[in-house]
Design a protein around this motif. Sequence first.
Motif, PDB file in Angstrom:
ATOM      1  N   LEU A  14     125.594  22.741  67.763  1.00 12.61           N
ATOM      2  CA  LEU A  14     126.543  21.730  67.295  1.00 12.61           C
ATOM      3  C   LEU A  14     126.901  21.929  65.827  1.00 12.61           C
ATOM      4  CD1 LEU A  14     128.230  19.248  67.951  1.00 12.61           C
ATOM      5  CD2 LEU A  14     126.205  17.833  67.502  1.00 12.61           C
ATOM      6  N   ALA A  15     125.950  22.351  65.016  1.00 15.20           N
ATOM      7  CA  ALA A  15     126.231  22.581  63.601  1.00 15.20           C
ATOM      8  C   ALA A  15     127.287  23.673  63.434  1.00 15.20           C
ATOM      9  CB  ALA A  15     124.948  22.945  62.862  1.00 15.20           C
ATOM     10  N   ALA A  16     127.136  24.772  64.155  1.00  7.43           N
ATOM     11  CA  ALA A  16     128.102  25.869  64.082  1.00  7.43           C
ATOM     12  C   ALA A  16     129.464  25.435  64.626  1.00  7.43           C
ATOM     13  CB  ALA A  16     127.582  27.077  64.837  1.00  7.43           C
ATOM     14  N   LEU A  17     129.452  24.639  65.680  1.00  8.76           N
ATOM     15  CA  LEU A  17     130.701  24.118  66.226  1.00  8.76           C
ATOM     16  C   LEU A  17     131.415  23.268  65.183  1.00  8.76           C
ATOM     17  CD1 LEU A  17     132.693  23.538  68.578  1.00  8.76           C
ATOM     18  CD2 LEU A  17     131.185  21.637  69.215  1.00  8.76           C
ATOM     19  N   ASN A  18     130.692  22.395  64.527  1.00  7.22           N
ATOM     20  CA  ASN A  18     131.317  21.523  63.530  1.00  7.22           C
ATOM     21  C   ASN A  18     131.801  22.303  62.315  1.00  7.22           C
ATOM     22  OD1 ASN A  18     130.928  19.416  65.240  1.00  7.22           O
ATOM     23  ND2 ASN A  18     129.234  18.504  64.110  1.00  7.22           N
ATOM     24  N   VAL A  48     120.405  23.487  58.096  1.00  8.24           N
ATOM     25  CA  VAL A  48     118.984  23.158  58.070  1.00  8.24           C
ATOM     26  C   VAL A  48     118.769  21.734  58.581  1.00  8.24           C
ATOM     27  CG1 VAL A  48     118.390  24.734  56.213  1.00  8.24           C
ATOM     28  CG2 VAL A  48     119.143  22.450  55.646  1.00  8.24           C
ATOM     29  N   GLY A  49     117.647  21.546  59.220  1.00  8.64           N
ATOM     30  CA  GLY A  49     117.311  20.216  59.709  1.00  8.64           C
ATOM     31  C   GLY A  49     117.893  19.948  61.080  1.00  8.64           C
ATOM     32  N   SER A  50     117.613  18.753  61.568  1.00  7.73           N
ATOM     33  CA  SER A  50     118.061  18.391  62.911  1.00  7.73           C
ATOM     34  C   SER A  50     119.030  17.212  62.919  1.00  7.73           C
ATOM     35  CB  SER A  50     116.847  18.056  63.785  1.00  7.73           C
ATOM     36  OG  SER A  50     116.127  16.986  63.209  1.00  7.73           O
ATOM     37  N   ASP A  51     119.309  16.635  61.759  1.00 13.61           N
ATOM     38  CA  ASP A  51     120.217  15.493  61.686  1.00 13.61           C
ATOM     39  C   ASP A  51     121.643  16.002  61.507  1.00 13.61           C
ATOM     40  OD1 ASP A  51     121.779  13.279  60.989  1.00 13.61           O
ATOM     41  OD2 ASP A  51     120.131  12.308  59.921  1.00 13.61           O
ATOM     42  N   ILE A  52     122.442  15.935  62.569  1.00 19.57           N
ATOM     43  CA  ILE A  52     123.799  16.483  62.540  1.00 19.57           C
ATOM     44  C   ILE A  52     124.666  15.785  61.501  1.00 19.57           C
ATOM     45  CG2 ILE A  52     124.757  15.041  64.385  1.00 19.57           C
ATOM     46  CD1 ILE A  52     125.471  18.796  63.694  1.00 19.57           C
ATOM     47  N   ASN A  53     124.393  14.532  61.218  1.00 20.89           N
ATOM     48  CA  ASN A  53     125.187  13.837  60.197  1.00 20.89           C
ATOM     49  C   ASN A  53     124.939  14.428  58.814  1.00 20.89           C
ATOM     50  OD1 ASN A  53     126.422  11.925  61.986  1.00 20.89           O
ATOM     51  ND2 ASN A  53     124.443  10.910  62.108  1.00 20.89           N
ATOM     52  N   VAL A  54     123.689  14.758  58.521  1.00 18.87           N
ATOM     53  CA  VAL A  54     123.358  15.394  57.243  1.00 18.87           C
ATOM     54  C   VAL A  54     123.988  16.781  57.177  1.00 18.87           C
ATOM     55  CG1 VAL A  54     121.456  16.293  55.833  1.00 18.87           C
ATOM     56  CG2 VAL A  54     121.242  14.058  56.940  1.00 18.87           C
ATOM     57  N   ILE A  55     123.910  17.510  58.269  1.00 18.30           N
ATOM     58  CA  ILE A  55     124.507  18.848  58.334  1.00 18.30           C
ATOM     59  C   ILE A  55     126.016  18.766  58.116  1.00 18.30           C
ATOM     60  CG2 ILE A  55     124.996  20.800  59.883  1.00 18.30           C
ATOM     61  CD1 ILE A  55     122.168  20.262  61.099  1.00 18.30           C
ATOM     62  N   ASN A  56     126.669  17.826  58.790  1.00 18.89           N
ATOM     63  CA  ASN A  56     128.117  17.668  58.629  1.00 18.89           C
ATOM     64  C   ASN A  56     128.489  17.369  57.179  1.00 18.89           C
ATOM     65  OD1 ASN A  56     128.566  18.151  61.330  1.00 18.89           O
ATOM     66  ND2 ASN A  56     128.904  16.012  61.867  1.00 18.89           N
ATOM     67  N   LEU A  68     140.286  20.565  51.299  1.00 22.60           N
ATOM     68  CA  LEU A  68     140.293  19.585  52.379  1.00 22.60           C
ATOM     69  C   LEU A  68     139.733  18.256  51.877  1.00 22.60           C
ATOM     70  CD1 LEU A  68     138.936  21.752  55.330  1.00 22.60           C
ATOM     71  CD2 LEU A  68     141.269  20.909  55.057  1.00 22.60           C
ATOM     72  N   SER A  69     140.292  17.169  52.365  1.00 23.24           N
ATOM     73  CA  SER A  69     139.779  15.846  52.008  1.00 23.24           C
ATOM     74  C   SER A  69     138.745  15.409  53.037  1.00 23.24           C
ATOM     75  CB  SER A  69     140.916  14.829  51.962  1.00 23.24           C
ATOM     76  OG  SER A  69     141.397  14.569  53.276  1.00 23.24           O
ATOM     77  N   ASN A  70     137.904  14.472  52.652  1.00 24.60           N
ATOM     78  CA  ASN A  70     136.922  13.926  53.592  1.00 24.60           C
ATOM     79  C   ASN A  70     137.607  13.324  54.809  1.00 24.60           C
ATOM     80  OD1 ASN A  70     134.148  14.274  52.809  1.00 24.60           O
ATOM     81  ND2 ASN A  70     134.624  13.096  50.981  1.00 24.60           N
ATOM     82  N   ASN A  71     138.706  12.596  54.591  1.00 26.31           N
ATOM     83  CA  ASN A  71     139.424  11.974  55.711  1.00 26.31           C
ATOM     84  C   ASN A  71     139.956  13.018  56.678  1.00 26.31           C
ATOM     85  OD1 ASN A  71     138.939   9.381  54.798  1.00 26.31           O
ATOM     86  ND2 ASN A  71     140.911   9.211  53.742  1.00 26.31           N
ATOM     87  N   LYS A  72     140.523  14.098  56.151  1.00 22.58           N
ATOM     88  CA  LYS A  72     141.051  15.167  56.999  1.00 22.58           C
ATOM     89  C   LYS A  72     139.924  15.788  57.824  1.00 22.58           C
ATOM     90  CE  LYS A  72     143.877  18.569  58.271  1.00 22.58           C
ATOM     91  NZ  LYS A  72     144.832  18.405  59.335  1.00 22.58           N
ATOM     92  N   MET A  73     138.781  16.045  57.176  1.00 24.86           N
ATOM     93  CA  MET A  73     137.663  16.658  57.895  1.00 24.86           C
ATOM     94  C   MET A  73     137.107  15.716  58.954  1.00 24.86           C
ATOM     95  SD  MET A  73     135.680  18.894  54.997  1.00 24.86           S
ATOM     96  CE  MET A  73     135.856  17.809  53.573  1.00 24.86           C
ATOM     97  N   ASP A  74     137.035  14.419  58.646  1.00 24.31           N
ATOM     98  CA  ASP A  74     136.573  13.455  59.647  1.00 24.31           C
ATOM     99  C   ASP A  74     137.517  13.422  60.837  1.00 24.31           C
ATOM    100  OD1 ASP A  74     134.311  12.745  58.204  1.00 24.31           O
ATOM    101  OD2 ASP A  74     135.282  11.024  57.233  1.00 24.31           O
ATOM    102  N   ASP A  75     138.823  13.459  60.562  1.00 24.46           N
ATOM    103  CA  ASP A  75     139.797  13.494  61.657  1.00 24.46           C
ATOM    104  C   ASP A  75     139.593  14.734  62.523  1.00 24.46           C
ATOM    105  OD1 ASP A  75     140.940  11.127  60.792  1.00 24.46           O
ATOM    106  OD2 ASP A  75     142.667  12.090  59.832  1.00 24.46           O
ATOM    107  N   CYS A  76     139.378  15.873  61.880  1.00 25.26           N
ATOM    108  CA  CYS A  76     139.163  17.112  62.624  1.00 25.26           C
ATOM    109  C   CYS A  76     137.890  17.040  63.465  1.00 25.26           C
ATOM    110  CB  CYS A  76     139.102  18.301  61.673  1.00 25.26           C
ATOM    111  SG  CYS A  76     140.679  18.696  60.877  1.00 25.26           S
ATOM    112  N   LEU A  77     136.821  16.523  62.883  1.00 30.25           N
ATOM    113  CA  LEU A  77     135.552  16.433  63.613  1.00 30.25           C
ATOM    114  C   LEU A  77     135.631  15.497  64.806  1.00 30.25           C
ATOM    115  CD1 LEU A  77     133.036  16.401  60.639  1.00 30.25           C
ATOM    116  CD2 LEU A  77     133.223  18.164  62.407  1.00 30.25           C
ATOM    117  N   ASN A  78     136.524  14.525  64.746  1.00 32.92           N
ATOM    118  CA  ASN A  78     136.678  13.571  65.847  1.00 32.92           C
ATOM    119  C   ASN A  78     137.712  14.016  66.871  1.00 32.92           C
ATOM    120  OD1 ASN A  78     134.723  11.667  64.993  1.00 32.92           O
ATOM    121  ND2 ASN A  78     136.150  10.951  63.437  1.00 32.92           N
ATOM    122  N   ASN A  79     138.307  15.181  66.682  1.00 38.60           N
ATOM    123  CA  ASN A  79     139.342  15.686  67.572  1.00 38.60           C
ATOM    124  C   ASN A  79     138.685  16.437  68.739  1.00 38.60           C
ATOM    125  OD1 ASN A  79     141.375  17.097  68.861  1.00 38.60           O
ATOM    126  ND2 ASN A  79     142.447  17.626  66.976  1.00 38.60           N
TER     127      ASN A  79
END
Length: 129
Positions: A14-18, A48-56, A68-79
């Motif tokens: 999932l980390a590599a996918l994100n 590193v680690g297992s918490d995908i939110n920290v990795i993201n 890239l802006s945080n909003n743009k990246m969040d939109d992409c991650l939710n697509n």
Amino acid sequence: GLVKFEHHSFPLDLAALNAEIIIRCHTDNNKKFQLLGEIYKKQSQWAVGSDINVINESIKKIALDSGLSNNKMDDCLNNEIAQDEILNERIEAQKKYKIKSTPTIYINEKQYEGKHEYKLFKKKIEKLL
């Protein structure tokens, strides 16, 4: 203009996918490749680690410098469509190229079997130019 580089994602987790999803937030290929280089260079910092939110968040910190802006990246991650495209590309690449590990390098549709060391790889490319 002598060599065409193509990057085909092959996320193993999932980390590599994100990371790939965030790279694809850029529409400009030069910016994609620059960010891809930074993502690889700093892989030991974010993967590193297992918490995908920290990795993201770690991936996003790297990508902020690429414009890239945080909003743009969040939109992409939710697509979900982007996620599906990347995963389908991985499946197709595995079928077509029989990929067993990453990175796998192809030169003119033939798998490069040499070591993944720059000097050796460069020699192989120069022979074909």
